[in-house]
Enzyme design. Structure first.
Site, PDB file in Angstrom:
ATOM      1  CG  ASN A   9      -2.088   0.544   1.030  1.00  0.00           C
ATOM      2  OD1 ASN A   9      -2.810   0.864   2.308  1.00  0.00           O
ATOM      3  ND2 ASN A   9      -2.532   1.027  -0.006  1.00  0.00           N
ATOM      4  CG  ASN A  17      -9.226   8.182  -0.794  1.00  0.00           C
ATOM      5  OD1 ASN A  17      -8.133   7.284  -0.176  1.00  0.00           O
ATOM      6  ND2 ASN A  17     -10.434   8.197  -0.495  1.00  0.00           N
ATOM      7  CB  CYS A  28      -5.196   5.730   5.166  1.00  0.00           C
ATOM      8  SG  CYS A  28      -4.198   4.507   4.353  1.00  0.00           S
ATOM      9  N   GLY A  29      -5.101   3.075   7.692  1.00  0.00           N
ATOM     10  CA  GLY A  29      -4.141   2.274   8.657  1.00  0.00           C
ATOM     11  C   GLY A  29      -2.754   2.077   8.054  1.00  0.00           C
ATOM     12  CG  ASN A  30      -1.552  -0.736   5.391  1.00  0.00           C
ATOM     13  OD1 ASN A  30      -1.308  -1.207   6.493  1.00  0.00           O
ATOM     14  ND2 ASN A  30      -2.211  -1.329   4.456  1.00  0.00           N
ATOM     15  CG  ASN A  84     -12.520   1.154   1.906  1.00  0.00           C
ATOM     16  OD1 ASN A  84     -11.967   1.522   1.059  1.00  0.00           O
ATOM     17  ND2 ASN A  84     -12.875   1.809   2.981  1.00  0.00           N
ATOM     18  NE  ARG A  93     -14.494   5.425   1.644  1.00  0.00           N
ATOM     19  CZ  ARG A  93     -15.333   6.217   2.410  1.00  0.00           C
ATOM     20  NH1 ARG A  93     -16.486   6.290   2.197  1.00  0.00           N
ATOM     21  NH2 ARG A  93     -14.807   6.579   3.449  1.00  0.00           N
ATOM     22  CB  CYS A 153      -6.930  -2.103   2.612  1.00  0.00           C
ATOM     23  SG  CYS A 153      -8.110  -0.924   3.503  1.00  0.00           S
ATOM     24  N   GLY A 154      -4.903  -1.442   5.641  1.00  0.00           N
ATOM     25  CA  GLY A 154      -4.830  -1.497   6.984  1.00  0.00           C
ATOM     26  C   GLY A 154      -6.236  -1.324   7.781  1.00  0.00           C
ATOM     27  CB  THR A 155      -9.192   0.855   7.866  1.00  0.00           C
ATOM     28  OG1 THR A 155      -9.344   0.931   6.317  1.00  0.00           O
ATOM     29  CG2 THR A 155      -8.234   1.959   8.332  1.00  0.00           C
TER      30      THR A 155
END
Length: 261
Positions: A13, A67, A76-78, A172, A191, A200-202
């Site tokens: 990511n 985004n 965004c987790g990552n 997402n 998205r 995707c972290g989250t």
């Protein structure tokens, strides 16, 4: 002007990061951010982050995330993990961080080469016949599928992301398949990127909590294999829901550069 940027990735990511403590770019320049994320005409990334000065005495910095379409987004987790690694690189922090993002305050630790990012508590998980839905800083639709390697993540994900009940706001979409005990394979349609991302972290956070809620695992440490690498989610649970949630994985600087703006 020549804009200095850094490229980071967390399990594939990838992000453009700008040290914006001196306000060298404005946060409403969505056209610039979209161009910088463009893989043909810009640097190329799933998203862009600004590291900004803290807004209070408790924080080390502020996270602002956009985004790839140039619009400011939910958490965004990552990205958060990569920004913590970047803050350490700059000397803003050493191995611990407290910062505020769009969804509130976060705490992080860098240990054994991995960034451990505390996510927001989750009190509500909606269960349906075909999927689960929850918000882990960003909205996530989670569904279990067979033959994930050959699953049409992009077309199915796009139809769910744009369909009822999500529509324009979107969600997402995560597709998950059990690999072994405590290990799950995950692919995500995001998205804002409007495509599958390598991680995707989250999303993997949402998957881990969904799997525990649906009793597909009783473990409170869940390993997730994404196309970009392995992430781990740990958590605790009580009568109020899930708390002390940590997203754990690598975050690496790819390169530093300048681009004409």
């Amino acid at each position: 002007m020549n804009l200095t940027f850094y490229k980071y990735q967390g399990t594939g990511n990838d992000f453009v990061i700008i040290d914006n403590r001196q306000s060298i770019v404005t946060k409403n320049d969505t056209k610039l951010f979209k161009r910088l994320c463009d893989r043909k005409f810009g640097i190329g990334a799933d998203g862009l982050m600004l590291l900004e000065l803290p807004e209070n005495d408790e924080d080390d910095f502020t996270m602002v995330y956009f985004n790839a379409d140039g619009n400011e987004s939910s958490m965004c987790g990552n990205g958060g993990r990569c920004l913590v690694a970047f803050a350490s690189f700059l000397g803003v922090i050493k191995d611990k961080a407290t910062f505020t993002a769009i969804d509130g305050k976060h705490y992080a630790v860098i240990k054994d080469g991995l960034v451990q990012l505390q996510m927001q508590d989750v009190s509500t998980i909606e269960e349906y016949d075909s999927h689960l839905f929850l918000d882990t800083g960003s909205p996530h639709h989670v569904m279990v599928v067979d033959d994930l390697d050959n699953y049409d993540v992009v077309s199915v994900g796009r139809s769910i992301r744009n369909g009822a009940p999500y529509y324009e706001a979107g969600s997402n979409v995560n597709f998950v398949e059990k690999a072994t005990v405590g290990v799950f394979n995950v692919r995500t349609y995001e998205r804002g990127v409007e495509d599958e991302t390598l991680s995707c972290g989250t999303g993997v956070t949402a998957v881990a909590l969904s799997l525990h809620t649906s009793k597909m695992t009783d473990k409170k440490e869940v390993r997730m294999q994404t196309p970009g690498g392995e992430l781990k989610v740990t958590f605790q649970k009580n009568e109020l829901g899930y708390h002390h949630i940590f997203l754990i994985g690598p975050a690496e600087q790819v390169f530093k550069g300048e681009i004409v703006c």
